[in-house]
Design a protein around this motif. Structure first.
Motif, PDB file in Angstrom:
ATOM      1  N   ASN A 206       0.844  -1.117   0.131  1.00  0.00           N
ATOM      2  CA  ASN A 206      -0.057  -0.064   0.153  1.00  0.00           C
ATOM      3  C   ASN A 206       0.746   1.143  -0.069  1.00  0.00           C
ATOM      4  O   ASN A 206       0.337   2.199  -0.640  1.00  0.00           O
ATOM      5  CB  ASN A 206      -0.944   0.037   1.285  1.00  0.00           C
ATOM      6  CG  ASN A 206      -1.992  -1.122   1.024  1.00  0.00           C
ATOM      7  OD1 ASN A 206      -2.376  -1.662  -0.054  1.00  0.00           O
ATOM      8  ND2 ASN A 206      -2.358  -1.385   2.313  1.00  0.00           N
ATOM      9  N   SER A 207       1.918   1.025   0.559  1.00  0.00           N
ATOM     10  CA  SER A 207       2.913   2.164   0.885  1.00  0.00           C
ATOM     11  C   SER A 207       3.346   2.833  -0.518  1.00  0.00           C
ATOM     12  O   SER A 207       3.385   4.013  -1.219  1.00  0.00           O
ATOM     13  CB  SER A 207       3.865   1.853   1.487  1.00  0.00           C
ATOM     14  OG  SER A 207       4.962   3.167   1.791  1.00  0.00           O
ATOM     15  N   GLN A 210       0.048   3.964  -2.777  1.00  0.00           N
ATOM     16  CA  GLN A 210      -0.342   5.318  -2.472  1.00  0.00           C
ATOM     17  C   GLN A 210       0.536   6.422  -3.345  1.00  0.00           C
ATOM     18  O   GLN A 210       0.004   7.383  -3.607  1.00  0.00           O
ATOM     19  CB  GLN A 210      -0.274   5.535  -0.970  1.00  0.00           C
ATOM     20  CG  GLN A 210      -0.853   6.734  -0.640  1.00  0.00           C
ATOM     21  CD  GLN A 210      -0.647   6.944   1.111  1.00  0.00           C
ATOM     22  OE1 GLN A 210      -0.003   6.250   1.744  1.00  0.00           O
ATOM     23  NE2 GLN A 210      -1.722   7.892   1.715  1.00  0.00           N
ATOM     24  N   ARG A 213      -0.263   6.451  -7.101  1.00  0.00           N
ATOM     25  CA  ARG A 213      -1.591   7.030  -7.445  1.00  0.00           C
ATOM     26  C   ARG A 213      -1.482   8.527  -7.489  1.00  0.00           C
ATOM     27  O   ARG A 213      -2.174   9.252  -8.036  1.00  0.00           O
ATOM     28  CB  ARG A 213      -2.830   6.383  -6.404  1.00  0.00           C
ATOM     29  CG  ARG A 213      -2.950   5.085  -6.814  1.00  0.00           C
ATOM     30  CD  ARG A 213      -4.300   4.623  -5.937  1.00  0.00           C
ATOM     31  NE  ARG A 213      -4.062   4.585  -4.507  1.00  0.00           N
ATOM     32  CZ  ARG A 213      -3.609   3.553  -3.841  1.00  0.00           C
ATOM     33  NH1 ARG A 213      -3.225   2.602  -4.196  1.00  0.00           N
ATOM     34  NH2 ARG A 213      -3.566   3.889  -2.355  1.00  0.00           N
ATOM     35  N   THR A 214      -0.644   9.199  -6.474  1.00  0.00           N
ATOM     36  CA  THR A 214      -0.689  10.607  -6.259  1.00  0.00           C
ATOM     37  C   THR A 214       0.214  10.960  -7.233  1.00  0.00           C
ATOM     38  O   THR A 214      -0.197  12.065  -7.890  1.00  0.00           O
ATOM     39  CB  THR A 214       0.068  10.977  -4.904  1.00  0.00           C
ATOM     40  OG1 THR A 214      -0.643  10.160  -3.768  1.00  0.00           O
ATOM     41  CG2 THR A 214       0.292  12.532  -4.638  1.00  0.00           C
ATOM     42  N   LYS A 259       7.614   8.602   4.395  1.00  0.00           N
ATOM     43  CA  LYS A 259       7.656   7.366   4.438  1.00  0.00           C
ATOM     44  C   LYS A 259       9.372   6.935   4.471  1.00  0.00           C
ATOM     45  O   LYS A 259       9.776   6.007   4.878  1.00  0.00           O
ATOM     46  CB  LYS A 259       7.010   6.702   3.209  1.00  0.00           C
ATOM     47  CG  LYS A 259       5.568   6.722   3.186  1.00  0.00           C
ATOM     48  CD  LYS A 259       5.033   6.412   2.006  1.00  0.00           C
ATOM     49  CE  LYS A 259       3.585   6.702   1.734  1.00  0.00           C
ATOM     50  NZ  LYS A 259       2.626   6.028   2.933  1.00  0.00           N
TER      51      LYS A 259
END
Length: 441
Positions: A206-207, A210, A213-214, A259
């Motif tokens: 998911n990291s 995310q 997608r951004t 992150k």
């Protein structure tokens, strides 16, 4: 007759005895550190553990380099925005001054400095900088704060851009600011995608999704379209889009930065193995350090007593109100209270974070170890990148000082004591009596 030259070991001893005109205090601290670290490296770090440490160090190094790149891009994004807004502010100031003086405003070269800043940012974005140069992007918080532009200021500039200027010089200057700002944003966008291509190998699940997608949203066709309908000057709509894209890129870089910070944590010194951030002190640990276990129940059940308060008041005198209240609540005698106080002071010192020195290669060591290692060898090496050289330095230094008698020899395990028994007399017990029981033939 001249005195005989000192032997190498004696020279080393003399250097340590008086490194700066002082006496044995620095020497004892240095030799104490050396003995402790030498034993840690020799006894605790196995070849397997060293291999794991080096593998982890390579990942940490890559993550730290990527963090610096991310910080650089984010800072340049804010600097370009600042230059753009300052350029427009200068134009507005010139207009106000011209109106009050009744003279025609001159816009020639008025924003030359700001245009130069943005052009310089574009050049620097394309340059490859080495680790020493990139280290300046380790902490950009202060620089970011200085480059921050208030949103109300941006909104005011965009409102003024709705009207096309009547003066040709003003039109030319405002368009040049927009055009150079857009080019800088495009450079930052390009470098951000290139940077992510290198950095994403350390992101999973998911990291990673995310972030992607951004970034995909930045290149969305709808996000790139400009509406030229209406009476507004066309530069207004184009500037709004450039600002929006810059905000999205900066937001994506902030996400990546957060992150990377979680991924790149190096939590201990590779020389002494001490943690940079100590574990919080516990009441049970303080009691154990004070050797007051038999009073544990009455201490733990006392009101208003917890580790944080003990640590915060450890340096106060026993007659202080805090310790007087502790004595009343726990019923401890003065001697026991002093032991608890000393244990709290020890815990407070241990709980303080260790000052960290960041090397050019992006690895970290505690400042105490690095200062001592630099005293040992001016060409000190990273203990992770060049572990063999580091270990050789440590061994040579320790053995040299050991030969000079400056550090004690490591204790060797003693063989079990054997008491010879005469075959003529039977074995006896502890009290001197005969040992009973069957005797094998």
């Amino acid at each position: 007759m001249s005195a005989p030259a000192a032997l190498p070991a004696q020279k080393k001893e003399a250097k340590l005895m008086n490194p700066s005109g002082s006496k044995t205090d620095k020497k004892s601290k240095y030799t104490g550190w050396l003995s402790r670290v030498y034993n840690v490296q020799k006894n605790k770090i196995t070849p397997e553990l060293r291999k794991k440490m080096k593998a982890r160090a390579e990942v940490t190094q890559r993550l730290t380099r990527n963090t610096r790149k991310c910080n650089k891009l984010k800072l340049f994004s804010k600097q370009s925005n600042k230059a753009w807004s300052v350029g427009y502010s200068k134009i507005k100031k010139a207009q106000v001054e011209a109106k009050s003086s009744g003279r025609r405003a001159s816009f020639t070269r008025i924003a030359e400095k700001e245009l130069g800043v943005m052009n310089q940012l574009q050049r620097q974005l394309s340059e490859d900088e080495d680790d020493n140069t990139m280290a300046r992007y380790d902490d950009i918080a202060a620089s970011e704060a200085a480059e921050e532009v208030d949103q109300s200021e941006i909104a005011e500039i965009l409102r003024e851009l709705e009207r096309e200027p009547a003066d040709d010089e003003e039109t030319k200057t405002k368009f040049a600011l927009y055009e150079t700002f857009l080019q800088t944003v495009e450079h930052i966008r390009k470098e951000t995608f290139t940077f992510w291509g290198d950095a994403k190998q350390d992101f999973e699940g998911n990291s990673r999704g995310q972030v992607e997608r951004t970034l995909k949203g930045i290149d969305n066709p709808d996000n790139m379209m400009v509406d030229f309908d209406g009476p507004r000057w066309f530069v207004h709509g184009m500037t709004c889009k450039a600002q929006s894209n810059r905000d999205k890129i900066t937001g994506a870089l902030q996400m990546i930065q957060d992150k990377l910070k979680l991924l790149s944590g190096q939590d201990s010194c590779p020389i002494c193995l001490d943690a940079f951030e100590a574990k919080p002190a516990t009441l049970k640990g303080i009691i154990a350090e004070a050797k007051l276990e038999k009073f544990e129940k009455q201490i733990t059940e006392a009101k208003n007593i917890d580790p944080k308060k003990l640590l915060a008041n450890a340096d106060k005198d026993a007659t202080d109100t805090f310790w007087v209240e502790i004595a009343k609540a726990t019923g401890l005698k003065p001697g026991h209270l002093q032991r608890l106080k000393r244990a709290a002071a020890t815990a407070a010192a241990a709980a303080a974070p260790k000052p960290v020195h960041v090397l050019a290669c992006c690895h970290k060591v505690c400042k105490e170890c690095w200062d001592n290692y630099a005293q040992m060898n001016r060409r000190s090496k990273c203990p992770l990148c060049r572990s063999d050289d580091f270990l050789q330095d440590m061994a040579q230094e320790f053995e040299g000082l050991q030969g000079a008698g400056a550090v004690p020899a490591p204790a060797l395990p003693q063989p079990p004591r054997v008491i010879p028994i005469s075959p003529a007399s039977p074995p006896t017990g502890l009290a001197g009596g005969r040992v009973r029981g069957p005797v094998s033939k």
